[in-house]
Design a protein around this motif. Structure first.
Motif, PDB file in Angstrom:
ATOM      1  N   GLY A 135       0.659  -1.365   0.003  1.00 48.31           N
ATOM      2  CA  GLY A 135       0.098  -0.233   0.092  1.00 48.31           C
ATOM      3  C   GLY A 135       0.762   1.223   0.000  1.00 48.31           C
ATOM      4  O   GLY A 135       0.205   2.342   0.266  1.00 48.31           O
ATOM      5  N   GLU A 136       2.214   1.137  -0.491  1.00 47.68           N
ATOM      6  CA  GLU A 136       3.096   2.341  -0.295  1.00 47.68           C
ATOM      7  C   GLU A 136       2.787   3.354  -1.312  1.00 47.68           C
ATOM      8  O   GLU A 136       3.149   4.188  -1.451  1.00 47.68           O
ATOM      9  CB  GLU A 136       4.392   1.946  -0.020  1.00 47.68           C
ATOM     10  N   LYS A 137       2.215   2.592  -2.708  1.00 47.91           N
ATOM     11  CA  LYS A 137       1.918   3.407  -3.882  1.00 47.91           C
ATOM     12  C   LYS A 137       0.826   2.804  -4.243  1.00 47.91           C
ATOM     13  O   LYS A 137       0.262   1.622  -4.231  1.00 47.91           O
ATOM     14  CB  LYS A 137       3.077   2.920  -4.881  1.00 47.91           C
ATOM     15  N   PRO A 138      -0.061   3.848  -5.276  1.00 49.68           N
ATOM     16  CA  PRO A 138      -1.240   3.341  -5.583  1.00 49.68           C
ATOM     17  C   PRO A 138      -1.004   2.204  -6.917  1.00 49.68           C
ATOM     18  O   PRO A 138      -0.243   2.317  -7.644  1.00 49.68           O
ATOM     19  CB  PRO A 138      -1.925   4.638  -6.182  1.00 49.68           C
ATOM     20  N   ILE A 139      -2.114   1.221  -7.024  1.00 52.42           N
ATOM     21  CA  ILE A 139      -1.916   0.095  -7.708  1.00 52.42           C
ATOM     22  C   ILE A 139      -2.562   0.749  -9.120  1.00 52.42           C
ATOM     23  O   ILE A 139      -3.553   0.958  -9.180  1.00 52.42           O
ATOM     24  CB  ILE A 139      -2.657  -1.026  -7.251  1.00 52.42           C
ATOM     25  N   PRO A 140      -1.811   0.900 -10.306  1.00 51.43           N
ATOM     26  CA  PRO A 140      -2.160   1.168 -11.462  1.00 51.43           C
ATOM     27  C   PRO A 140      -3.321   0.383 -12.025  1.00 51.43           C
ATOM     28  O   PRO A 140      -3.058  -1.066 -11.866  1.00 51.43           O
ATOM     29  CB  PRO A 140      -1.090   1.392 -12.378  1.00 51.43           C
ATOM     30  N   ARG A 141      -4.296   0.613 -12.670  1.00 57.31           N
ATOM     31  CA  ARG A 141      -5.262  -0.114 -13.146  1.00 57.31           C
ATOM     32  C   ARG A 141      -4.551  -1.208 -14.138  1.00 57.31           C
ATOM     33  O   ARG A 141      -5.322  -2.361 -14.381  1.00 57.31           O
ATOM     34  CB  ARG A 141      -6.229   0.767 -13.979  1.00 57.31           C
ATOM     35  N   THR A 142      -3.828  -0.811 -14.902  1.00 58.00           N
ATOM     36  CA  THR A 142      -3.069  -1.750 -15.763  1.00 58.00           C
ATOM     37  C   THR A 142      -2.413  -2.698 -15.058  1.00 58.00           C
ATOM     38  O   THR A 142      -2.439  -4.022 -15.759  1.00 58.00           O
ATOM     39  CB  THR A 142      -1.835  -0.868 -16.746  1.00 58.00           C
ATOM     40  N   VAL A 143      -1.876  -2.712 -14.007  1.00 57.22           N
ATOM     41  CA  VAL A 143      -1.306  -3.562 -13.303  1.00 57.22           C
ATOM     42  C   VAL A 143      -2.515  -4.752 -12.697  1.00 57.22           C
ATOM     43  O   VAL A 143      -2.160  -5.901 -12.826  1.00 57.22           O
ATOM     44  CB  VAL A 143      -0.427  -3.186 -11.871  1.00 57.22           C
ATOM     45  N   TRP A 144      -3.327  -4.086 -12.175  1.00 57.87           N
ATOM     46  CA  TRP A 144      -4.462  -4.952 -11.626  1.00 57.87           C
ATOM     47  C   TRP A 144      -5.193  -5.776 -12.984  1.00 57.87           C
ATOM     48  O   TRP A 144      -5.329  -6.883 -12.785  1.00 57.87           O
ATOM     49  CB  TRP A 144      -5.614  -4.436 -10.965  1.00 57.87           C
ATOM     50  N   LEU A 145      -5.220  -5.114 -13.985  1.00 54.40           N
ATOM     51  CA  LEU A 145      -5.783  -5.861 -15.129  1.00 54.40           C
ATOM     52  C   LEU A 145      -4.816  -6.897 -15.554  1.00 54.40           C
ATOM     53  O   LEU A 145      -4.868  -8.123 -15.998  1.00 54.40           O
ATOM     54  CB  LEU A 145      -5.942  -4.879 -16.373  1.00 54.40           C
ATOM     55  N   ALA A 146      -3.570  -6.707 -15.411  1.00 58.63           N
ATOM     56  CA  ALA A 146      -2.551  -7.720 -15.798  1.00 58.63           C
ATOM     57  C   ALA A 146      -2.744  -8.923 -14.645  1.00 58.63           C
ATOM     58  O   ALA A 146      -2.749 -10.104 -15.068  1.00 58.63           O
ATOM     59  CB  ALA A 146      -0.907  -7.265 -15.557  1.00 58.63           C
ATOM     60  N   CYS A 147      -2.918  -8.804 -13.503  1.00 64.68           N
ATOM     61  CA  CYS A 147      -3.441  -9.458 -12.511  1.00 64.68           C
ATOM     62  C   CYS A 147      -4.484 -10.628 -12.837  1.00 64.68           C
ATOM     63  O   CYS A 147      -4.568 -11.843 -12.921  1.00 64.68           O
ATOM     64  CB  CYS A 147      -3.593  -8.785 -11.056  1.00 64.68           C
ATOM     65  N   LEU A 148      -5.386  -9.964 -13.421  1.00 69.07           N
ATOM     66  CA  LEU A 148      -6.832 -10.691 -13.937  1.00 69.07           C
ATOM     67  C   LEU A 148      -6.354 -11.292 -15.026  1.00 69.07           C
ATOM     68  O   LEU A 148      -6.955 -12.513 -15.269  1.00 69.07           O
ATOM     69  CB  LEU A 148      -7.670  -9.595 -14.038  1.00 69.07           C
ATOM     70  N   GLY A 149      -5.511 -10.942 -15.971  1.00 61.17           N
ATOM     71  CA  GLY A 149      -5.122 -11.401 -16.934  1.00 61.17           C
ATOM     72  C   GLY A 149      -4.494 -12.866 -16.808  1.00 61.17           C
ATOM     73  O   GLY A 149      -4.771 -13.737 -17.499  1.00 61.17           O
ATOM     74  N   TRP A 150      -3.451 -12.472 -15.949  1.00 67.28           N
ATOM     75  CA  TRP A 150      -2.621 -13.714 -15.704  1.00 67.28           C
ATOM     76  C   TRP A 150      -3.754 -14.836 -14.969  1.00 67.28           C
ATOM     77  O   TRP A 150      -3.505 -16.034 -15.359  1.00 67.28           O
ATOM     78  CB  TRP A 150      -1.625 -13.493 -14.629  1.00 67.28           C
ATOM     79  N   GLU A 151      -4.833 -14.379 -13.980  1.00 62.28           N
ATOM     80  CA  GLU A 151      -5.720 -15.436 -13.701  1.00 62.28           C
ATOM     81  C   GLU A 151      -6.254 -16.148 -14.962  1.00 62.28           C
ATOM     82  O   GLU A 151      -6.843 -17.254 -14.628  1.00 62.28           O
ATOM     83  CB  GLU A 151      -6.695 -14.630 -12.724  1.00 62.28           C
TER      84      GLU A 151
END
Length: 166
Positions: A126-142
């Motif tokens: 939580g030290e830096k905001p998570i960019p939407r692109t990173v979260w979408l990459a997590c979902l894509g990996w899933e």
């Protein structure tokens, strides 16, 4: 300032409608609506009383918001995560959950997302905001669960997955 100061509260103000205004040691301020939590949790049910809710105060070392000492409090990091999610951001707890669910190490996860291990730790903690692109990459990996270093050439569709017959 230590890396955990972003979860240390410096001020808490109760507002109408079961909302809190929270200020953290890193200078960030958030409004968080606790209506859903209070409405759906037996433990938080006493906070339906607006006079009790109005007594919200900064807890021990700014790590909690307290109403009844040692009986009714909420953690500052959970409140910050909820506030970020309510404002349309991506809370750090999603990265924690993703890492747990995938079983990836920090090194494997960083490589899978195409970011540095250090940056992933910033997002996870939580030290830096998570960019939407990173979260979408997590979902894509899933969605594709790549094996090894080779990425799939295309994302599977619903027709590619076997539907259990029952």
């Amino acid at each position: 300032m230590s890396s955990k100061d972003h979860f240390t509260l410096t001020a808490v103000q109760a507002r109408r409608g079961h909302c809190l205004h929270l200020t953290y040691a890193d200078g960030q301020s958030f409004d968080v609506d606790l209506s859903d939590w209070i409405g759906s949790s037996k433990v938080l049910a006493p906070l339906r009383d607006s006079s009790l809710f109005a007594q919200a105060r900064r807890g021990f070392r700014g790590r909690t918001v307290d109403w009844i000492e040692d009986e009714l409090d909420l953690a500052a990091d959970n409140l910050r995560n909820l506030a970020i999610e309510q404002s349309g951001g991506i809370g750090h707890e999603r990265i924690w959950t993703w890492l747990h669910d995938t079983g990836l190490t920090l090194e494997q996860a960083a490589q899978a997302l195409g970011i540095s291990r250090r940056m992933l730790i910033y997002y996870r903690d939580g030290e830096k905001p998570i960019p939407r692109t990173v979260w979408l990459a997590c979902l894509g990996w899933e969605a594709v669960r790549p094996q090894g270093r080779t990425l799939p050439m295309r994302v599977p569709t619903g027709m590619n997955w076997a539907v259990p017959q029952g």
